[in-house]
Design a protein around this motif. Structure first.
Motif, mmCIF file in Angstrom:
data_model
loop_
_atom_site.group_PDB
_atom_site.id
_atom_site.type_symbol
_atom_site.label_atom_id
_atom_site.label_comp_id
_atom_site.label_asym_id
_atom_site.label_seq_id
_atom_site.Cartn_x
_atom_site.Cartn_y
_atom_site.Cartn_z
ATOM 1 N N SER A 174 36.903 57.257 28.446
ATOM 2 C CA SER A 174 36.108 56.921 27.264
ATOM 3 C C SER A 174 36.373 55.489 26.798
ATOM 4 N N PHE A 177 33.918 52.652 27.897
ATOM 5 C CA PHE A 177 32.643 52.464 27.208
ATOM 6 C C PHE A 177 32.807 51.779 25.858
ATOM 7 N N THR A 196 31.388 64.390 31.771
ATOM 8 C CA THR A 196 30.260 63.985 30.935
ATOM 9 C C THR A 196 30.331 62.500 30.619
ATOM 10 N N LEU A 197 29.248 61.987 30.057
ATOM 11 C CA LEU A 197 29.270 60.619 29.547
ATOM 12 C C LEU A 197 30.080 60.578 28.260
ATOM 13 N N LYS A 248 29.894 54.516 22.520
ATOM 14 C CA LYS A 248 29.660 53.344 23.359
ATOM 15 C C LYS A 248 29.705 52.090 22.502
ATOM 16 N N VAL A 257 25.112 54.882 36.301
ATOM 17 C CA VAL A 257 26.010 55.944 36.770
ATOM 18 C C VAL A 257 25.241 56.885 37.700
ATOM 19 N N LEU A 276 27.882 63.842 37.452
ATOM 20 C CA LEU A 276 28.001 63.957 36.006
ATOM 21 C C LEU A 276 27.090 65.068 35.485
ATOM 22 N N LEU A 295 19.660 52.239 31.168
ATOM 23 C CA LEU A 295 20.546 53.326 31.560
ATOM 24 C C LEU A 295 19.946 54.062 32.746
ATOM 25 N N LEU A 345 20.430 57.137 35.128
ATOM 26 C CA LEU A 345 21.141 58.410 35.238
ATOM 27 C C LEU A 345 20.623 59.237 36.401
ATOM 28 N N ASN A 396 22.046 63.016 39.083
ATOM 29 C CA ASN A 396 23.207 63.676 38.502
ATOM 30 C C ASN A 396 22.810 65.110 38.142
#
Length: 613
Positions: free
Chosen positions: A324, A327, A345-346, A350, A359, A364, A379, A381, A384
């Motif tokens: 964490s 970020f 998880t994300l 942030k 990512v 994830l 972003l 994603l 995932n």
């Protein structure tokens, strides 16, 4: 490949050749008032060098045939960056007692070759250079010319050198071990040449070195253990060079390091644990490690990298969860962690500076955090296992992420399409009864796009330091070797990874046709032979082209159409076509758009390849 970065070397699109300290025999009555003049034989030698290199100067700038200590060369009101001076020297022709010399001396400090309408040194380093006997030469920059041949061992005699720039030429052969004698050297740039052999262990003697660019040099082998002495290094660029073995642990002792780029090598993983000490890094890019173990993870103390602005650890098979703290770094803006084996998880929070996040292609999962609603955020994603349908914030993201998760779940089953075709970065066009759909969506460093019919999509990842870069090339020039030149007026490019997807496809064998043409404006670049676009092509995860070079396949001809045909099997209603830059070929500067993958058009049709000739 040469990367002229905005770093300690301050190397930019202005290309300069510095030479210094011509010993002058002067007839002087009043040392305090008389300006230095240059010995005729040394002027003749300097002129011979320029003649052999094919460069010349306007006599209004400085007197090339007589006294270099004249005109604009000694006019302090005329800055080095002044337009219209090409080439341009600056001299220090005042009395100098630093070395207790018995006579006046003039110092030829700087010769500039502008990028715009520039002249370039062409040929080998002539022997006349050594007849000048530069005993106090501090800086010599020959970057981006057309010099060739082997580096002479006499370079090692220039013991006062602090800057040596030889990048962007055609030098060949091994690096002379005598370079290890340049113990005052602070900047050493040799990127984009055609050297061979290993890095000399004697380079470990350069303990004052703070900048080392060895990208695209043709060198190979392991980093010598003597490099452990280079503890003053602030920037190391080693991309597209066949370095082998493990990444040395001693790099973790380079506590002054700000920039570390290791891409397109043959290094084996893992990333050394000693890297936890490199807390002054602003730019860290380690990409495509070989044999990296699935247990390797992101350094746990990544939150201590308070100055980190750009982090790229993609394609390294890294596992574990994303810390964490990563970020929430105060300076981090670009984060690329795609194509690893990350899980979890994300992070829920942030930092405000983090605007580009990739990512994609990990494991994830979970719900999406609220920060995905932030404006100006890119972003990616894709691929995932996120809970897209249950997310409260999915409307903040571009359409179609649910269809672009692992296994591409939309329109599964019998399939609804038997083909798809795309005019990459261009408008809708029909060619040979094939309708190529429009692909003019603007993509960025961490983006994806899916058509509203869910028929095809695209994902782009990678960053170039150019805020105006749109990851496309447009050209009105006629493309040869094709009856449909308009299909090649645009091309989609990428700084790293570009993937196209065909979705909702009926299962079976497909004929896949890829269309290419090199549209980059090489014609304005005299040293165009150094510009090499090299990338890999995967279809359905299978490598079908390694180190693909459009211009080479086209016989060295620019804007000449090249077509590749493949057979691909669709078994789960989707097809993935991946164009991947693995760090080889030429990096972006000083001319953008001409380094990562490029594709003009894609088509895929159900049926055996034999049905398509």
């Amino acid at each position: 490949m040469i990367v002229l970065m905005k770093s300690a070397a301050s190397v930019s699109a202005i290309v300069c050749l510095y030479v210094s300290c011509i010993f002058l025999h002067l007839l002087v009555l009043d040392v305090a008032q008389t300006q230095a003049t240059t010995a005729p034989h040394e002027v003749a030698a300097l002129n011979m060098i320029f003649e052999k290199w094919g460069i010349s100067a306007n006599q209004n700038q400085w007197n090339i045939s007589g006294e270099p200590c004249s005109g604009a060369a000694v006019d302090e009101s005329i800055a080095l960056a002044t337009n219209g001076y090409n080439p341009f020297i600056k001299c220090d022709c005042s009395f100098n007692e630093e070395h207790s010399l018995p006579h006046h001396q003039g110092f030829l400090q700087f010769l500039k070759l502008q990028e715009s309408n520039r002249q370039e040194a062409d040929g080998v380093i002539p022997d006349e250079l050594w007849s000048l006997k530069f005993p106090y030469l501090p800086v010599w920059e020959l970057n981006i010319n057309r010099l060739s041949g082997q580096l002479p061992k006499e370079l090692g005699m220039l013991s006062e050198l602090e800057y040596l720039g030889l990048g962007g030429n055609n030098f060949s052969g091994p690096l002379p071990s005598e370079l290890g004698n340049l113990t005052k050297l602070k900047t050493f740039i040799i990127g984009t040449n055609d050297f061979s052999g290993p890095l000399p262990s004697e380079l470990g003697n350069l303990t004052n070195l703070n900048t080392l660019y060895i990208d695209s040099t043709g060198l190979s082998g392991e980093i010598p253990s003597s490099f452990a002495n280079l503890k003053n290094l602030e920037s190391l660029l080693a991309a597209n060079i066949e370095l082998t073995g493990r990444i040395p642990d001693f790099i973790g002792n380079w506590s002054n390091l700000h920039q570390l780029i290791l891409m397109g090598n043959s290094f084996e993983g893992p990333i050394p644990s000693s890297f936890s000490s490199l807390i002054n890094l602003t730019d860290l890019r380690i990409k495509v490690l070989r044999n990296n173990k699935i247990s390797d993870s992101i350094p746990s103390n990544i939150g201590d990298y308070l100055s980190l602005r750009h982090l790229d650890l993609s394609f390294n098979n890294i596992s574990g969860q994303i810390p964490s703290s990563l970020f929430n770094l105060d300076s981090l803006t670009y984060l690329f962690l795609g194509n690893n084996s990350l899980n979890g998880t994300l992070p829920n929070e942030k930092g405000t500076t983090l605007l580009y996040i990739d990512v994609s292609y990990n494991n994830l999962s979970g719900n999406l955090p609220s920060w995905i609603q932030e404006q100006n955020l890119q972003l990616n994603l894709v691929a995932n296992n996120f809970n897209i349908e249950s997310s409260n914030y999915i409307s903040a993201l571009p359409y179609g992420l649910n269809c672009l998760q692992r296994n591409f779940p939309c329109n599964r089953g019998s399939g609804i399409y038997s083909s798809f075709a795309i005019n990459c970065a261009g408008s809708k066009i029909t060619s040979h009864n094939i309708v190529y759909e429009s692909d003019n969506e603007r993509l960025g460093p961490a983006t994806y796009y899916l058509t509203d019919t869910n028929r095809w999509g695209v994902s782009n990842v990678g960053y170039v330091e150019d805020d105006n870069l749109e990851y496309t090339i447009n050209s009105a020039s006629v493309v040869t070797n094709t009856q449909e030149s308009t299909l090649f007026q645009t091309a989609r490019t990428s700084a790293s990874s570009l993937r196209y997807y065909g979705l909702g496809l009926q299962n079976g064998n497909y004929a896949v046709t890829l269309q290419f043409a090199e549209l980059a404006n090489f014609s304005a670049i005299r040293w165009k032979s150094l510009r090499i676009r090299v990338f890999d092509i995967y279809i359905q995860g299978n490598l079908v082209e390694k180190d693909f070079d459009i211009t080479r396949v086209a016989g060295g001809v620019l804007r000449r159409a090249v077509q590749r045909e493949y057979l691909a099997q669709v078994s789960k209603n989707y097809m993935e076509i991946h164009f991947f830059w693995a760090g080889k070929g030429t990096n972006p500067d000083p001319v953008h758009h001409i380094w990562g993958p490029s594709i003009s058009a894609i088509s895929a049709t159900l049926g055996s390849k034999n049905n398509f000739g």
